[in-house]
Motif scaffolding. Sequence first.
Motif, mmCIF file in Angstrom:
data_model
loop_
_atom_site.group_PDB
_atom_site.id
_atom_site.type_symbol
_atom_site.label_atom_id
_atom_site.label_comp_id
_atom_site.label_asym_id
_atom_site.label_seq_id
_atom_site.Cartn_x
_atom_site.Cartn_y
_atom_site.Cartn_z
ATOM 1 N N VAL A 118 5.891 6.368 -6.180
ATOM 2 C CA VAL A 118 5.102 5.833 -5.072
ATOM 3 C C VAL A 118 5.867 5.925 -3.762
ATOM 4 O O VAL A 118 7.035 5.548 -3.693
ATOM 5 C CB VAL A 118 4.718 4.355 -5.345
ATOM 6 N N ARG A 119 5.203 6.461 -2.737
ATOM 7 C CA ARG A 119 5.678 6.350 -1.359
ATOM 8 C C ARG A 119 4.946 5.148 -0.817
ATOM 9 O O ARG A 119 3.721 5.086 -0.846
ATOM 10 C CB ARG A 119 5.318 7.588 -0.533
ATOM 11 N N TYR A 120 5.681 4.151 -0.321
ATOM 12 C CA TYR A 120 5.057 2.896 0.095
ATOM 13 C C TYR A 120 5.548 2.453 1.466
ATOM 14 O O TYR A 120 6.555 2.951 1.968
ATOM 15 C CB TYR A 120 5.329 1.786 -0.935
ATOM 16 N N VAL A 121 4.817 1.510 2.043
ATOM 17 C CA VAL A 121 5.224 0.858 3.280
ATOM 18 C C VAL A 121 5.375 -0.618 2.952
ATOM 19 O O VAL A 121 4.437 -1.256 2.472
ATOM 20 C CB VAL A 121 4.181 1.073 4.401
ATOM 21 N N ASP A 122 6.575 -1.161 3.185
ATOM 22 C CA ASP A 122 6.826 -2.562 2.834
ATOM 23 C C ASP A 122 6.284 -3.512 3.903
ATOM 24 O O ASP A 122 5.699 -3.080 4.901
ATOM 25 C CB ASP A 122 8.310 -2.805 2.533
ATOM 26 N N GLU B 218 9.182 2.655 5.362
ATOM 27 C CA GLU B 218 8.787 3.568 4.302
ATOM 28 C C GLU B 218 9.835 3.595 3.185
ATOM 29 O O GLU B 218 11.033 3.646 3.449
ATOM 30 C CB GLU B 218 8.630 4.975 4.885
ATOM 31 N N ASP C 201 0.852 -1.181 0.000
ATOM 32 C CA ASP C 201 0.000 0.000 0.000
ATOM 33 C C ASP C 201 0.886 1.228 0.000
ATOM 34 O O ASP C 201 1.972 1.225 0.583
ATOM 35 C CB ASP C 201 -0.903 0.012 1.234
ATOM 36 N N GLY C 202 0.417 2.265 -0.656
ATOM 37 C CA GLY C 202 1.197 3.487 -0.695
ATOM 38 C C GLY C 202 0.400 4.649 -1.229
ATOM 39 O O GLY C 202 -0.834 4.611 -1.277
ATOM 40 N N GLU C 203 1.132 5.683 -1.656
ATOM 41 C CA GLU C 203 0.539 6.886 -2.243
ATOM 42 C C GLU C 203 1.286 7.235 -3.511
ATOM 43 O O GLU C 203 2.519 7.214 -3.524
ATOM 44 C CB GLU C 203 0.695 8.085 -1.305
#
Length: 97
Positions: free
Chosen positions: A75-79, A84, A62-64
Amino acid sequence: MGSRRRDEAGGSSGAVDRVPLRDAAEGAPGRSRDGAHVTRPERGIPVRAWITSRQSGEQLVDGEATAWTDAQVHVRYVDSHGREGFVWLWAGAVRRR
């Protein structure tokens, strides 16, 4: 290693671990964005994206979307480890949530 992020009001939102370089997502080639028009929205758009990294392999995260061209999305994401990261991906690997 952690870092601090600021929330909209300027207060601290706590420590955020960043994806270490050794496990960063593989990005689309930067040269393919040369001369492309980049759109940068005021706020990120929620997305789900496929990333590939050397150590963690393939992950749906999920990310932005923080910027995009006709062919790529930043994309800024969370693994899967809660860290981040930031990466330019091919548009086909990204879908709106």
